[in-house]
Enzyme design. Structure first.
Site, PDB file in Angstrom:
ATOM      1  CB  SER A  25      -0.953   0.000   1.197  1.00  0.00           C
ATOM      2  OG  SER A  25      -1.758   1.149   1.212  1.00  0.00           O
ATOM      3  CE  LYS A  74     -10.721  -2.741   6.427  1.00  0.00           C
ATOM      4  NZ  LYS A  74     -10.547  -3.533   5.186  1.00  0.00           N
ATOM      5  N   GLY A 136     -17.171 -11.946   5.368  1.00  0.00           N
ATOM      6  CA  GLY A 136     -16.125 -11.199   6.058  1.00  0.00           C
ATOM      7  C   GLY A 136     -16.156  -9.724   5.716  1.00  0.00           C
ATOM      8  CG  MET A 211      -6.117 -15.612  -0.599  1.00  0.00           C
ATOM      9  SD  MET A 211      -6.321 -13.854  -0.213  1.00  0.00           S
ATOM     10  CE  MET A 211      -4.618 -13.405   0.134  1.00  0.00           C
ATOM     11  CE1 TYR A 237      -2.739  -8.813  -3.197  1.00  0.00           C
ATOM     12  CE2 TYR A 237      -4.910  -8.360  -2.278  1.00  0.00           C
ATOM     13  CZ  TYR A 237      -3.556  -8.500  -2.109  1.00  0.00           C
ATOM     14  OH  TYR A 237      -2.984  -8.352  -0.873  1.00  0.00           O
ATOM     15  N   GLY A 258      -9.056  -9.562  -8.437  1.00  0.00           N
ATOM     16  CA  GLY A 258      -9.181  -8.529  -7.424  1.00  0.00           C
ATOM     17  C   GLY A 258      -8.163  -7.411  -7.505  1.00  0.00           C
TER      18      GLY A 258
END
Length: 299
Positions: A25, A74, A136, A211, A237, A258
């Site tokens: 990120s 989060k 989720g 994944m 992804y 993704g």
């Protein structure tokens, strides 16, 4: 490598999560800042739930422009903010904090990123029916934002596990707060899953299945669940093409991984914090983002 020249005017945007040193990120955000020509850097900070309140006080005191938020923070960071967006409130999660002169606003851009990646790939589920697997955080964001953005009907499937109630609660929130009609089904009912997929415009796996360490696994038993005009997407992804997407592509479906969601949720966060538009085409080229399967992705 060439580094941002730090000055006395350089502003800071953070990423608060634990663990976080593996994250791409900061590289994504700093690439956008470079293109925009702004004197801002993005740094990752290993902050867990025990230290989060102090970290948010620090964000405010240091006059940081904002911060990205990831797990385990989060779902609890909202307690330390002044306001949360409607989508973040419905999702019960914040992944972006914008500091407006000391007033902290929480947003959730995960769902925004997913919807924008669809549009970027010529997919528009507005007014249509979709089927989504997952209960989720990522699934909830995708489901809530899709409903807010005009999906007409949504079939939500989830396993009978500790997260099942999240999916049931998401269905309730969608039905009470949007014009979308949502229905919950147990993922164990494969006949119902096949039936719901059969008249859906789009099917999405919004779970981590596909994944590592679940690479090569899919909830879809066989290719008969797909038809050529069904659009099939995955929030995963990496790998570039999951086992599910491979099966769907071979069945003639348009597919999407993704990577777009990952990119556009970051772009949405940057645009919220900076108030400037980010060039998505530049970002895709800079970061090697692609929706298209190539033979290089074959194991």
């Amino acid at each position: 490598m060439e580094r941002h020249q730090i000055t006395g005017h350089t502003e800071l945007i953070g990423l608060m999560a634990y663990p976080i040193r593996h994250s791409q990120s900061p590289a994504t955000h700093n690439a956008a800042y470079e293109k925009l020509g702004v004197d801002i850097v993005n740094l990752a900070f290993e902050v867990d739930a025990d230290d989060l309140e102090d970290a948010i006080k620090g964000l405010r005191a240091l006059k940081m422009r904002g911060s990205n938020i990831s797990m385990p923070n989060k779902t609890i960071v909202h307690k330390y903010l002044d306001e949360v967006s409607p989508a973040a409130k419905l999702c019960g999660a914040v992944n972006t904090i914008v500091n407006k002169d000391g007033y902290l606003i929480g947003h959730n851009t995960d769902g925004i990123g997913y919807v924008q990646s669809l549009k970027d790939n010529g997919i528009d589920p507005t007014g249509k029916k979709v089927t989504i697997v997952g209960s989720g955080g990522a699934a909830t964001a995708v489901q809530i934002q899709s409903a807010l953005d005009g999906v007409a009907e949504m079939s939500i499937f989830a396993r009978d596990d500790k997260f099942k109630d999240n999916a049931i609660e998401t269905v309730r929130k969608i039905n009470e707060n949007t014009d979308c009609k949502a229905v919950f089904y147990p993922l164990e009912d494969l006949d119902r899953l096949k039936a719901e997929m059969a008249d859906s415009y789009l099917f999405t796996n919004a779970t981590g299945v596909g994944m590592k360490p679940l690479e090569g696994i899919t909830y879809i038993p066989d290719a008969s669940f797909f038809r050529p005009d069904l659009i099939v997407t995955d929030v995963v992804y990496s790998p570039h093409e999951t086992a599910m997407l491979k099966m769907a592509r071979k069945a003639g479906c348009k597919t999407m991984n993704g990577q777009g969601m990952m990119l556009f949720q970051a772009i949405a966060a940057i645009e919220l914090m900076l108030g400037q538009r980010v060039d998505s085409e530049y970002m895709k080229e800079k970061l090697g983002i692609s929706y298209v399967y190539t033979d290089d992705d074959e194991d």
